[in-house]
Design a protein around this motif. Sequence first.
Motif: not given
Length: 418
Positions: A153-162, A164-173
Amino acid sequence: KHALIAQAEQVLRRNDRGTYTVPTHGLYPFQWNWDSVLSALGFAHFDEARAWTEIDTLFAHQWEDGMVPHIIFHERDEGYFPGPDVWSTGRAVPTSGITQPPVAGFAVRRMVDNAKDKDLATQRARALLPRIHAWHRWFFNSRDPEASGLVAIIHPWESGRDNSIDWDAALARVPTEGVEPFTRRDIQHANPAHRPTHAQYERYIWLVQTFRSLGWDNTKLHDASPFRVVDPGFNAILIRSCADLAELAEQLGEPEIAKQSRDFATRGIAALEKLWSDAHGQYLCLDRSTGELIDSPSIGGLLAAFAAVPTERAAAIARRIDKLGDAAKFLVPSHDPSAPEFDDLRYWRGPVWLIVNYMIADGLSTAGQHATVERIIADSLALIHESGFAEYYSPITAEPCGGAHFTWTAAMVLEFLA
Ligand code: DGY
């Protein structure tokens, strides 16, 4: 039981806009991709023709490259941000420019299998088959450029799990420079404590602006995105849909689609193995931009059971869910309650979602994990009894969160009670 079924049908009718259904009035005033497809499963219990129309409407807005967008903006509504002007995808009927979990292959096969009107089902499924297959091919072409067998996925919204704690580090970048000023609308409809944060929204919008500046050209977006995550839950949905589409294609006499779909599913199942964590007893996400597994015990790694993973993996997932049930009164929390970031009310950082419960229960039931399945279904219905048809719920207190009168929650109740 009868009363609950009647109430669930009422929620679906209330959100029905004729040819598509809104997830809920106010907060989400358009057609959302996976909401819509899962809602069709609910309609199928009392109006099969209407159920098929729901999916037909979504696929009428498929892009030429095969992508099926995550939002179709059928009508203007200033109550939602980001609206069509922010996306600027240049479609006649405006759509967003990213996608969502591809549940259609699964849903269409299920609707055909359960159909009372077999002629109608065969006719509608036959027309949808090449379209769904084109969407699957699009995923492997545009989101798996190195042919790993799994898509990012290239955007957290694609996952549906907008959020999620899973994305924290990747989104911080993801940077925030150049983000145009915006006013969020979601927190005018729902409690801000139940929603993503401002810092997350800035990054969501940075990604949208960046993809927009690339003309929504899917041959460029994957490599250009600083956010590229391989989510086992998302991939399990894709794999399951490919496997179900293969079965359907076989039944409908389309051997080429059947073969390609089966190949996608087989490769995907094999590749999922790389995401398994013995330490956590579940699958984990992979950050494709660092090449590292993301050490975050979320529901994404449990939802993997929706695909035909090896029996011992499904058994381990069932054990893990049973264990989560010690800390959570209601299964399945979207994140491990013992993790420091867990938040029982905030969207995908802890709350229970009935659609995920449904998919996990379906997969675990095929894998023979009946005790866990029974608890998941009983907890799901207990949440409805305590708190109505909410968007999501606290796994600790059953507090209803997000929007009310929620379409896909009602659809899942019809599925559980059928
Ligand atoms: C929202 O607006 O919260 C949606 O999840 C984005 O698609």
